[in-house]
Design a protein around this motif. Structure first.
Motif, PDB file in Angstrom:
ATOM      1  N   VAL A  99       7.114  39.091   1.676  1.00 18.69           N
ATOM      2  CA  VAL A  99       6.647  38.261   0.530  1.00 18.69           C
ATOM      3  C   VAL A  99       5.887  37.053   1.056  1.00 18.69           C
ATOM      4  CG1 VAL A  99       6.935  37.215  -1.708  1.00 18.69           C
ATOM      5  CG2 VAL A  99       8.419  39.348  -0.823  1.00 18.69           C
ATOM      6  N   ILE A 100       6.466  36.320   1.990  1.00 17.37           N
ATOM      7  CA  ILE A 100       5.965  34.998   2.532  1.00 17.37           C
ATOM      8  C   ILE A 100       4.658  35.435   3.211  1.00 17.37           C
ATOM      9  CG2 ILE A 100       6.434  33.298   4.222  1.00 17.37           C
ATOM     10  CD1 ILE A 100       9.478  33.465   3.511  1.00 17.37           C
ATOM     11  N   LEU A 101       4.942  36.667   3.997  1.00 18.79           N
ATOM     12  CA  LEU A 101       3.608  36.859   4.916  1.00 18.79           C
ATOM     13  C   LEU A 101       2.466  37.250   3.954  1.00 18.79           C
ATOM     14  CD1 LEU A 101       2.358  37.732   7.518  1.00 18.79           C
ATOM     15  CD2 LEU A 101       3.623  39.968   7.405  1.00 18.79           C
ATOM     16  N   THR A 102       2.807  37.745   2.722  1.00 19.59           N
ATOM     17  CA  THR A 102       1.542  38.132   1.814  1.00 19.59           C
ATOM     18  C   THR A 102       0.820  36.887   1.692  1.00 19.59           C
ATOM     19  OG1 THR A 102       2.964  39.725   0.918  1.00 19.59           O
ATOM     20  CG2 THR A 102       0.830  39.005  -0.030  1.00 19.59           C
ATOM     21  N   LEU A 195       4.079  37.825  -6.889  1.00 18.77           N
ATOM     22  CA  LEU A 195       3.553  39.531  -6.708  1.00 18.77           C
ATOM     23  C   LEU A 195       1.934  39.323  -6.818  1.00 18.77           C
ATOM     24  CD1 LEU A 195       4.168  42.445  -7.022  1.00 18.77           C
ATOM     25  CD2 LEU A 195       3.891  42.126  -9.334  1.00 18.77           C
ATOM     26  N   PRO A 196       1.433  39.679  -5.653  1.00 20.12           N
ATOM     27  CA  PRO A 196      -0.001  39.638  -5.581  1.00 20.12           C
ATOM     28  C   PRO A 196      -0.479  40.828  -6.354  1.00 20.12           C
ATOM     29  CG  PRO A 196       0.808  40.792  -3.487  1.00 20.12           C
ATOM     30  CD  PRO A 196       2.003  40.035  -4.389  1.00 20.12           C
ATOM     31  N   THR A 197      -1.876  40.687  -6.783  1.00 19.95           N
ATOM     32  CA  THR A 197      -2.535  41.828  -7.589  1.00 19.95           C
ATOM     33  C   THR A 197      -3.061  42.830  -6.360  1.00 19.95           C
ATOM     34  OG1 THR A 197      -4.616  40.935  -7.394  1.00 19.95           O
ATOM     35  CG2 THR A 197      -3.010  40.525  -9.222  1.00 19.95           C
ATOM     36  N   PRO A 198      -3.251  44.020  -6.608  1.00 20.42           N
ATOM     37  CA  PRO A 198      -3.891  45.115  -5.701  1.00 20.42           C
ATOM     38  C   PRO A 198      -5.228  44.315  -5.195  1.00 20.42           C
ATOM     39  CG  PRO A 198      -2.903  46.130  -7.566  1.00 20.42           C
ATOM     40  CD  PRO A 198      -2.975  44.792  -8.003  1.00 20.42           C
TER      41      PRO A 198
END
Length: 277
Positions: A99-102, A195-198
């Protein structure tokens, strides 16, 4: 013991080997001890960086802690890489570290050559994951009431990694993680709600690979939802999904086989050109 002041905090870190830099980002708890054995194996080919995330284990806790965010955690990683003159590097994020890497790949791509997302903890992208998350939150609430952060961390580790893995952990490493309960559960809400979006995933330009435990492909597996989360991230990134042996913690259960899979992936990503920013 090596520590460095970066991004308004002090981080404990470990460096091994020589070669293209790779940084490992732990999930919960954020202890560098998850990477000791694999780091030793990879040190013949890579400069391996691991660290205790802010306020965790050997990274000092601030006197007046404030709630962290995934962007802040990502900025810690970027600042650490820059301070140690290791950017751009391949970053490997496991579970919550994924999640952090995102955030790191979206906001600070210039510090990266590549990204490895290992079962990133996006519970809410599948119905099974949302059910598991409800159960986990119930476990945490009940354990906190019965025994506080230390008992809660023990039950969380047994839930996530299995009783055999928990019992086999290095005693000092395990003791540090049990002491991390308060800090780790304070960051759980911001980690699980990120939570990122697609579309956001699709705009990540950093070369990426997504890993998932072969055992978690089984719908009956305790963390089958993590396999689903990995599939969701791989689809959003347009990246390959590669299976690792075992379940959620192959570096503890299948180290030699895991190393054989991870090594060439890291080498390929390390040879990538940095993303233009």
């Amino acid at each position: 013991m090596a520590t460095i002041a970066v991004n308004g905090t002090t981080l404990y870190y470990e460096l091994r080997g020589d070669g293209p830099p790779v940084v490992f980002i732990s999930g919960a708890p954020g202890d560098a001890g998850f990477w000791t054995e694999i780091g030793d194996l990879l040190a013949d080919e890579f400069t391996v960086l691991s660290y205790d995330r802010r306020g965790t284990s050997r990274s000092p806790r601030p006197e007046n802690p404030t709630a962290t965010t995934m962007d802040e955690q990502a900025d810690d990683t970027a600042a650490l890489l820059e301070a140690l003159d290791l950017a751009p590097a391949v970053a490997y994020g496991h579970s919550g570290g994924g999640v952090i890497l995102t955030s790191l790949a979206m906001r600070r791509p210039g510090v990266l050559r590549g990204a490895v997302f290992h079962e990133p903890a996006y519970f809410t992208v599948t119905a099974a994951g949302r059910e598991v998350l409800d159960g986990l939150q119930g476990l945490v609430s009940d354990a906190m009431a019965r025994g506080g952060p230390r008992l809660t961390m023990e039950l969380f580790l047994r839930w996530a990694d299995g009783n055999e893995v928990y019992e086999a952990l290095d005693p000092e490493f395990r003791a540090r993680m049990l002491d991390d309960g308060e800090a780790s559960f304070a960051e759980m809400e911001p980690m699980l709600s990120y939570l990122p979006t697609p579309d956001q995933l699709g705009r990540i330009a950093v070369p990426a690979v997504v890993l998932a435990g072969a055992d978690n492909r089984d719908p009956a597996a305790n963390l089958h939802c993590m396999y689903g989360a990995a599939q969701w991230v791989a689809e959003g990134l347009g990246a390959p999904l590669v299976e690792t042996p075992g379940a959620h913690l192959p570096q503890a259960t299948h180290l030699p086989e895991y190393a054989e899979i991870v090594r060439p992936l890291l080498a390929r990503l390390a040879a990538s050109s940095p993303v233009a920013t």
